[in-house]
Design a protein around this motif. Structure first.
Motif: not given
Length: 196
Positions: A110-111, A116-124
């Motif tokens: 996570l850190l 860079n992707s929709a999944t990463e953006q959602g996590a951020l």
């Protein structure tokens, strides 16, 4: 005379696939990991991975949820929402350390996400929601006089959670001491200087 039986290769379940994938993502980077890399680490064919998960992005989503769900569980707890803000803040910091240690590979991943992707953006986005909760909690502690008035609450928030997040870079399960010991040490060092 009996012949030794060959040890059978352990099959994988969704949990073991996820745990091994997270290890590979942390070692190679998510973007630098191919399905072939995951298959090699699991000791299976690529098609065997698809039995457990539709693709690499779903493994990333599950891993990031594992880290974030731990954080959101703790801020939903009554101990994070009632009582003097400084006590709630201390409890949240302790629980963050425990969550990080208990879910170290997942929180490490996570850190490292960059959106860079929709999944990463959602996590951020979810992580920012958690950060906002903590920022408000620090502000409440300052307003109640629980934090020294000469300290900027925004900076306090960054320093506290920068210290917690840094554990992912240097703590290893074999380093000795429990999550509670680590939380006690961090809280003592930080809160002795913060309290008003």
């Amino acid at each position: 005379m009996s012949t030794p039986t060959r040890q059978r290769k352990r099959g994988h379940d969704p949990e073991s696939v996820l745990a091994i994938a997270v290890g590979v993502f942390n070692e190679r980077g998510y973007d630098g990991t191919s399905m072939e890399d995951l298959a090699r680490a699991l000791g299976v064919t690529k098609s065997a991975i698809y039995y457990h998960v539709p693709g690499k992005e779903q493994l990333l989503a599950r891993a990031l949820d594992r880290a974030l769900d731990g954080l959101f569980t703790l801020i939903a707890d009554e101990r994070a929402t009632s009582g003097p803000a400084i006590d709630r803040l201390e409890w949240v910091v302790r629980q963050c350390v425990r969550t990080l240690v208990d879910r170290l590979p997942y929180v490490t991943l996570l850190l490292r996400v960059r959106g860079n992707s929709a999944t990463e953006q959602g996590a951020l986005d979810r992580r920012r929601e958690f950060d906002t909760f903590v920022h408000h909690l620090v502000g409440q502690a300052a307003a109640e006089g629980g934090i020294r008035p000469d300290l900027d609450p925004a900076l306090v928030t960054k320093l506290l959670f920068g210290a917690v997040s840094s554990i992912a870079e240097w703590d290893r399960p074999a380093s000795g001491g429990s999550a509670d010991d680590l939380a006690d040490m961090l809280v003592t060092m930080m809160f002795d200087g913060l309290r008003g």
